[in-house]
Design a protein around this motif. Structure first.
Motif, PDB file in Angstrom:
ATOM      1  N   SER A 257     153.585  24.512  94.007  1.00  0.00           N
ATOM      2  CA  SER A 257     153.946  23.135  94.349  1.00  0.00           C
ATOM      3  C   SER A 257     153.608  22.255  93.161  1.00  0.00           C
ATOM      4  CB  SER A 257     153.188  22.688  95.611  1.00  0.00           C
ATOM      5  OG  SER A 257     151.788  22.742  95.386  1.00  0.00           O
ATOM      6  N   GLY A 258     153.905  20.979  93.300  1.00  0.00           N
ATOM      7  CA  GLY A 258     153.606  20.071  92.210  1.00  0.00           C
ATOM      8  C   GLY A 258     154.872  19.597  91.525  1.00  0.00           C
ATOM      9  N   GLY A 259     154.684  18.935  90.419  1.00  0.00           N
ATOM     10  CA  GLY A 259     155.803  18.348  89.689  1.00  0.00           C
ATOM     11  C   GLY A 259     156.588  19.382  88.912  1.00  0.00           C
ATOM     12  N   THR A 260     157.628  18.926  88.223  1.00  0.00           N
ATOM     13  CA  THR A 260     158.506  19.831  87.488  1.00  0.00           C
ATOM     14  C   THR A 260     158.671  19.330  86.064  1.00  0.00           C
ATOM     15  OG1 THR A 260     159.758  20.199  89.530  1.00  0.00           O
ATOM     16  CG2 THR A 260     160.749  20.972  87.482  1.00  0.00           C
ATOM     17  N   ARG A 261     158.370  20.222  85.121  1.00  0.00           N
ATOM     18  CA  ARG A 261     158.588  19.919  83.702  1.00  0.00           C
ATOM     19  C   ARG A 261     159.320  21.128  83.097  1.00  0.00           C
ATOM     20  NH1 ARG A 261     155.734  16.347  80.052  1.00  0.00           N
ATOM     21  NH2 ARG A 261     154.169  15.979  81.682  1.00  0.00           N
ATOM     22  N   ILE A 262     160.640  21.028  83.038  1.00  0.00           N
ATOM     23  CA  ILE A 262     161.457  22.170  82.622  1.00  0.00           C
ATOM     24  C   ILE A 262     161.231  22.528  81.161  1.00  0.00           C
ATOM     25  CG2 ILE A 262     163.851  22.924  82.284  1.00  0.00           C
ATOM     26  CD1 ILE A 262     164.597  21.431  84.819  1.00  0.00           C
ATOM     27  N   SER A 263     160.839  21.567  80.344  1.00  0.00           N
ATOM     28  CA  SER A 263     160.622  21.870  78.923  1.00  0.00           C
ATOM     29  C   SER A 263     159.535  22.917  78.726  1.00  0.00           C
ATOM     30  CB  SER A 263     160.268  20.593  78.161  1.00  0.00           C
ATOM     31  OG  SER A 263     159.034  20.066  78.610  1.00  0.00           O
ATOM     32  N   SER A 264     158.580  22.996  79.652  1.00  0.00           N
ATOM     33  CA  SER A 264     157.527  24.011  79.537  1.00  0.00           C
ATOM     34  C   SER A 264     158.125  25.413  79.635  1.00  0.00           C
ATOM     35  CB  SER A 264     156.465  23.811  80.626  1.00  0.00           C
ATOM     36  OG  SER A 264     157.007  24.048  81.922  1.00  0.00           O
ATOM     37  N   ALA A 265     159.157  25.586  80.466  1.00  0.00           N
ATOM     38  CA  ALA A 265     159.819  26.889  80.593  1.00  0.00           C
ATOM     39  C   ALA A 265     160.590  27.228  79.323  1.00  0.00           C
ATOM     40  CB  ALA A 265     160.763  26.880  81.791  1.00  0.00           C
ATOM     41  N   TYR A 266     161.219  26.227  78.704  1.00  0.00           N
ATOM     42  CA  TYR A 266     161.961  26.474  77.477  1.00  0.00           C
ATOM     43  C   TYR A 266     161.018  26.877  76.341  1.00  0.00           C
ATOM     44  CZ  TYR A 266     166.061  24.355  79.711  1.00  0.00           C
ATOM     45  OH  TYR A 266     167.129  24.075  80.552  1.00  0.00           O
ATOM     46  N   THR A 267     159.854  26.240  76.285  1.00  0.00           N
ATOM     47  CA  THR A 267     158.866  26.608  75.275  1.00  0.00           C
ATOM     48  C   THR A 267     158.413  28.050  75.462  1.00  0.00           C
ATOM     49  OG1 THR A 267     158.079  24.312  75.137  1.00  0.00           O
ATOM     50  CG2 THR A 267     156.614  26.029  74.302  1.00  0.00           C
ATOM     51  N   LYS A 268     158.168  28.444  76.725  1.00  0.00           N
ATOM     52  CA  LYS A 268     157.733  29.813  77.020  1.00  0.00           C
ATOM     53  C   LYS A 268     158.842  30.812  76.686  1.00  0.00           C
ATOM     54  CE  LYS A 268     154.447  30.992  78.650  1.00  0.00           C
ATOM     55  NZ  LYS A 268     153.194  31.542  78.044  1.00  0.00           N
ATOM     56  N   ALA A 269     160.087  30.496  77.028  1.00  0.00           N
ATOM     57  CA  ALA A 269     161.206  31.398  76.728  1.00  0.00           C
ATOM     58  C   ALA A 269     161.342  31.615  75.227  1.00  0.00           C
ATOM     59  CB  ALA A 269     162.502  30.826  77.304  1.00  0.00           C
ATOM     60  N   LYS A 270     161.201  30.549  74.452  1.00  0.00           N
ATOM     61  CA  LYS A 270     161.295  30.670  72.990  1.00  0.00           C
ATOM     62  C   LYS A 270     160.180  31.549  72.445  1.00  0.00           C
ATOM     63  CE  LYS A 270     162.938  29.570  68.875  1.00  0.00           C
ATOM     64  NZ  LYS A 270     161.921  30.136  67.982  1.00  0.00           N
ATOM     65  N   SER A 271     158.974  31.421  72.979  1.00  0.00           N
ATOM     66  CA  SER A 271     157.867  32.248  72.490  1.00  0.00           C
ATOM     67  C   SER A 271     158.085  33.723  72.817  1.00  0.00           C
ATOM     68  CB  SER A 271     156.540  31.759  73.082  1.00  0.00           C
ATOM     69  OG  SER A 271     156.475  32.026  74.479  1.00  0.00           O
ATOM     70  N   ILE A 272     158.700  34.029  73.971  1.00  0.00           N
ATOM     71  CA  ILE A 272     159.003  35.420  74.334  1.00  0.00           C
ATOM     72  C   ILE A 272     160.049  36.004  73.397  1.00  0.00           C
ATOM     73  CG2 ILE A 272     160.021  36.887  76.128  1.00  0.00           C
ATOM     74  CD1 ILE A 272     158.743  35.016  78.199  1.00  0.00           C
TER      75      ILE A 272
END
Length: 368
Positions: A257-272
């Motif tokens: 639950s909680g808020g949504t910050r999609i940029s955090s997912a993009y940062t993680k995808a780039k690091s993978i």
């Protein structure tokens, strides 16, 4: 007799697969109808199908009817009373048969029905694997690789040459020097690999129904991409305001639950991608699923990540917006601002399970 049975079995299999192709949209949209049996096959329940044949009634049960007849008049024994009266039936109803089908065959059906073009991978000659191919015949080898025909021919040639072969009483007996064995060569062959990153919003606005849509669509995407590449690697990212890399089971079961910050997912995808999948060697696919609810000030950062980091290295970046009673659905409008500049960015709105079939065609229909 054996050939007749084989012919009937082949015909039955064609009928069953025809039924699966006919109802493929239903199987795609409703994932609960698909049961995985192993890594290479799945089990699909289809209505019981019988090969048509004559069935004889009891002797003396009556012949063909004559005359016009009355509306609703029964025409033989066991017919239902037109007034709705009578005893309960004792006959079995329609049954369901589970049919095993290979993943490759399922992928072919999916490609044909959705008219998906074949994918042209990049990096074909950069990854190479060793492959043993049985292309030659040798004089030594294990019994399991003995070549019967070549061994028999060598024995026959030897006996004819030595004059010991009798056409009137033909008998060919191979000896050790006649034996021939299949032999192999180890070759290098180009290998094409694909990396699939699944990214899902798991904030409080994403319900279990939305996750079920993601799970079902991901299975069919996997099925198609596996048929196009020698090797497929998957990675899974979940996020609310913070992103985490997780395993497959956690991806589909976690509830946050909680808020949504999609940029955090993009940062993680780039690091993978930087860690595991050099873009020059891998065909990279990202499939993101969200209800479109994002913290407003984060949208600009998301577009920057896409323009500068992800879209330049991906074969395909697919964003599927799953309709939710709680999400705003605004994020897809932000992505449309850059959609015209990147033809590898594909957007799809999935209103319900019934939209999975069309969403897959939207994502994979350009053959990248």
């Amino acid at each position: 007799m054996t050939r007749s049975i084989d012919r009937d079995l082949k015909r039955f299999d064609e009928i069953v697969r025809g039924r699966i192709r006919k109802d493929l949209r239903k199987y795609v949209n409703h994932g609960e109808m698909l049961g995985r049996k192993g890594r290479e096959t799945v089990s699909i329940p289809v209505p019981n199908i019988e090969i048509p044949h004559f069935r004889h009634g009891p002797k003396g049960s009556g012949g063909a009817g004559q005359g016009e007849g009355e509306v609703g008049q029964p025409i033989g024994k066991g017919q239902p009373d037109p007034n709705g009266k009578g005893e309960a039936g004792g006959e079995a109803g329609q049954h369901v048969r589970e049919v095993e089908i290979s993943i490759d065959e399922l992928a072919q059906m999916l490609g044909n029905e959705l008219e998906l073009p074949r994918i042209e991978p990049k990096g074909k000659n950069t990854l190479r694997s060793l492959k043993d191919r049985y292309t030659t015949i040798g004089r030594v080898g294990p019994d399991s690789l003995r070549h019967f025909k070549r061994t028999f021919k060598e024995a026959l040639k030897r006996q004819i040459g030595s004059g010991s072969y009798d056409p009137g009483a033909p008998m060919v007996i191979p000896v050790r020097e006649d034996e021939r064995f299949r032999s192999w060569k180890t070759e290098f062959e180009p290998q094409t690999n694909a990396a699939i990153l699944y990214v899902m919003d798991v904030s409080g606005s994403m319900t279990d129904d939305q996750k079920e849509i993601v799970r079902t669509e991901s299975f069919w995407i996997d099925t198609w991409l596996r048929s196009q590449y020698d090797g497929v690697e998957r990675r899974y990212v979940v996020h609310d305001a913070v992103a985490h890399e997780v395993d497959e089971e956690t991806f589909y079961r976690v509830r946050e639950s909680g808020g949504t910050r999609i940029s955090s997912a993009y940062t993680k995808a780039k690091s993978i991608i930087d860690r595991d999948f050099p873009p020059s060697d891998w065909n990279i696919y990202v499939f993101q699923f969200s209800d479109g609810d994002n913290w407003g000030e984060d949208n600009k950062e998301c577009l920057r990540h896409l323009r500068e980091e992800l879209l330049p290295v991906c074969n395909l970046f697919c964003y599927g917006q799953v309709e939710s009673p709680y999400g705003s659905g605004d994020f897809i409008r932000e992505l449309r601002k850059i959609g015209d500049k990147f033809d590898n960015l594909v957007l799809s709105e999935i209103e319900s399970k019934e939209g999975i079939y069309d969403s897959i065609k939207t994502f994979l229909g350009k053959g990248r």
